[in-house]
Design a protein around this motif. Structure first.
Motif, mmCIF file in Angstrom:
data_model
loop_
_atom_site.group_PDB
_atom_site.id
_atom_site.type_symbol
_atom_site.label_atom_id
_atom_site.label_comp_id
_atom_site.label_asym_id
_atom_site.label_seq_id
_atom_site.Cartn_x
_atom_site.Cartn_y
_atom_site.Cartn_z
ATOM 1 N N UNK A 86 -9.216 106.870 63.098
ATOM 2 C CA UNK A 86 -10.324 106.311 63.859
ATOM 3 C C UNK A 86 -10.138 106.593 65.346
ATOM 4 N N UNK A 87 -11.249 106.745 66.044
ATOM 5 C CA UNK A 87 -11.202 107.095 67.466
ATOM 6 C C UNK A 87 -10.852 105.880 68.322
ATOM 7 N N UNK A 88 -10.471 106.106 69.580
ATOM 8 C CA UNK A 88 -10.353 104.987 70.506
ATOM 9 C C UNK A 88 -11.669 104.201 70.553
ATOM 10 N N UNK A 89 -11.557 102.894 70.598
ATOM 11 C CA UNK A 89 -12.703 101.974 70.608
ATOM 12 C C UNK A 89 -13.489 102.002 69.300
ATOM 13 N N UNK A 90 -12.893 102.591 68.255
ATOM 14 C CA UNK A 90 -13.566 102.683 66.970
ATOM 15 C C UNK A 90 -13.353 101.447 66.108
ATOM 16 N N UNK A 91 -13.938 101.499 64.906
ATOM 17 C CA UNK A 91 -13.895 100.363 63.984
ATOM 18 C C UNK A 91 -13.526 100.836 62.589
ATOM 19 N N UNK A 92 -12.642 100.077 61.951
ATOM 20 C CA UNK A 92 -12.264 100.303 60.559
ATOM 21 C C UNK A 92 -12.831 99.164 59.728
ATOM 22 N N UNK A 93 -13.562 99.506 58.665
ATOM 23 C CA UNK A 93 -14.153 98.514 57.775
ATOM 24 C C UNK A 93 -13.421 98.574 56.440
ATOM 25 N N UNK A 94 -12.918 97.426 56.012
ATOM 26 C CA UNK A 94 -12.119 97.328 54.790
ATOM 27 C C UNK A 94 -12.910 96.568 53.737
ATOM 28 N N UNK A 95 -13.034 97.152 52.533
ATOM 29 C CA UNK A 95 -13.753 96.498 51.447
ATOM 30 C C UNK A 95 -12.833 96.030 50.318
ATOM 31 N N UNK A 96 -11.562 96.370 50.384
ATOM 32 C CA UNK A 96 -10.683 96.180 49.235
ATOM 33 C C UNK A 96 -10.143 94.777 49.057
ATOM 34 N N UNK A 97 -9.734 94.498 47.809
ATOM 35 C CA UNK A 97 -9.072 93.245 47.453
ATOM 36 C C UNK A 97 -7.636 93.484 46.996
ATOM 37 N N UNK A 98 -7.107 94.668 47.293
ATOM 38 C CA UNK A 98 -5.747 94.988 46.886
ATOM 39 C C UNK A 98 -4.770 94.070 47.620
ATOM 40 N N UNK A 99 -3.887 93.427 46.868
ATOM 41 C CA UNK A 99 -2.933 92.498 47.486
ATOM 42 C C UNK A 99 -1.637 93.181 47.904
ATOM 43 N N UNK A 100 -1.499 94.460 47.554
ATOM 44 C CA UNK A 100 -0.301 95.179 47.992
ATOM 45 C C UNK A 100 -0.398 95.440 49.491
#
Length: 339
Positions: free
Chosen positions: A250-264
């Motif tokens: 991801x770029x500077x000032x960017x955003x990561x969107x997480x959809x997972x339910x993985x508990x690891x």
């Protein structure tokens, strides 16, 4: 009437149950026409969904026709074609007060925490139903709920005109996210391990595709963005390794969107988060996304375009679940037909 119930892991039955009745002035009785089989339905069937209680009538991707309304119902009438907003919330907890009922402290999801729509009739409050143009095919409008997942993920990522977006995963949810990223004016790269899925992503608007099994995704992102990184990464693969890669590309000032339910756990160093001042957000279900989805459906801007690959009659529901389980590379979306 008939209802599909998961009694315990791998134990799916069609029961004869009593037809529900309207009990409140704001209730609506709906005759079911289509129900999509979601990954979470499969997890309930496998007994591996930690949020569901059994036995359970599954199904939260639901389209049907209004057959009766309560005295206080004002926006719906008999004959309307509707889709289901599957969340029920308290309206009082912190999340609800912040306008985020999808993560209500007392959240109840239709087909997960309470009996869902894979039955011939159901009753829900008017506020959980949204009318769609009755001229649109049932197999189109049954995709409304999955589309809201795509709408939510792009909203949480604040995807907008001119953004570069990487979507990891070209499964059904990845494609729903892709459709909304394009509607919001972004340029989109999609990664996956399947050439067939990547081809389908291109057919649905992906500007660039990357085979993560044969190509280095990080190198391809750098090449595509002239070493800037992508402005938004939406992870629809949901593995620790894809989360780690999201933060990396991801770029500077960017955003990561997480959809997972993985508990690891993932191993994410602090340095790139702070140095690039990136934002990491979760995305679950949807927050007030149905109105926009219905608007796009009615305007012809959202069509499944091959997302619905298989339909099964209600009597063949066991065959449907078995087929989805055994043929993940052939099935994008399977739908149970109640006509």
């Amino acid at each position: 009437m008939k209802a599909v119930q998961v009694r315990k892991a791998y134990d799916l039955v069609i029961n004869e149950v009593e037809k529900p009745q309207i009990s409140s002035d704001t209730d609506v009785l709906v005759q079911v026409k289509r129900v999509g089989i979601c990954g979470s339905d499969m997890h309930i069937y496998h007994g591996t969904n930690p949020l569901a209680t059994l036995p359970r009538v599954v199904g939260h991707e639901v389209a049907g026709e209004v057959v009766e309304v309560g005295n206080a119902v004002t926006k719906l009438k008999v004959g309307d074609h509707v889709v289901v907003e599957p969340i029920r919330y308290c309206g009082e907890c912190y999340a609800c007060r912040k306008g985020r009922p999808n993560v209500c402290a007392n959240l109840s999801v239709f087909g997960v925490h309470e009996d869902g729509g894979m039955r011939e009739y159901f009753v829900l409050p008017e506020k959980q139903l949204h009318a769609v143009d009755s001229s649109i095919d049932w197999n189109e409008i049954v995709m409304a709920e999955p589309y809201t997942i795509g709408a939510q993920a792009t909203w949480r990522g604040q995807v907008e005109q001119g953004d570069t977006v990487l979507i990891q995963g070209a499964g059904p949810i990845g494609i729903c996210i892709l459709k909304f990223a394009k509607l919001r004016g972004a340029t989109v790269m999609v990664s996956d391990l399947s050439e067939e899925r990547l081809a389908f992503a291109r057919d649905n608007g992906a500007d660039v595709t990357v085979n993560a099994g044969t190509e280095n995704v990080k190198e391809q992102v750098a090449k595509w963005t002239n070493d800037e990184g992508v402005n938004k990464v939406i992870d629809a693969v949901c593995l620790p390794s894809t989360f780690e890669l999201s933060v990396d590309v991801v770029s500077p000032a960017g955003t990561v969107v997480v959809l997972g339910f993985d508990e690891k756990p993932s191993q994410i160093p602090q340095m790139p988060i702070t140095k690039k001042e990136i934002t990491i957000v979760g995305s679950r279900l949807q927050t007030n996304q149905f109105a926009e989805v219905v608007e796009f459906l009615n305007a012809g801007k959202l069509r499944h375009n091959g997302l619905v690959t298989h339909t099964f009659a209600l009597a063949s529901v066991q065959e449907a679940f078995t087929f989805v389980e055994n043929n993940p590379d052939k099935v994008r979306k399977a739908v149970i037909v109640f006509d």
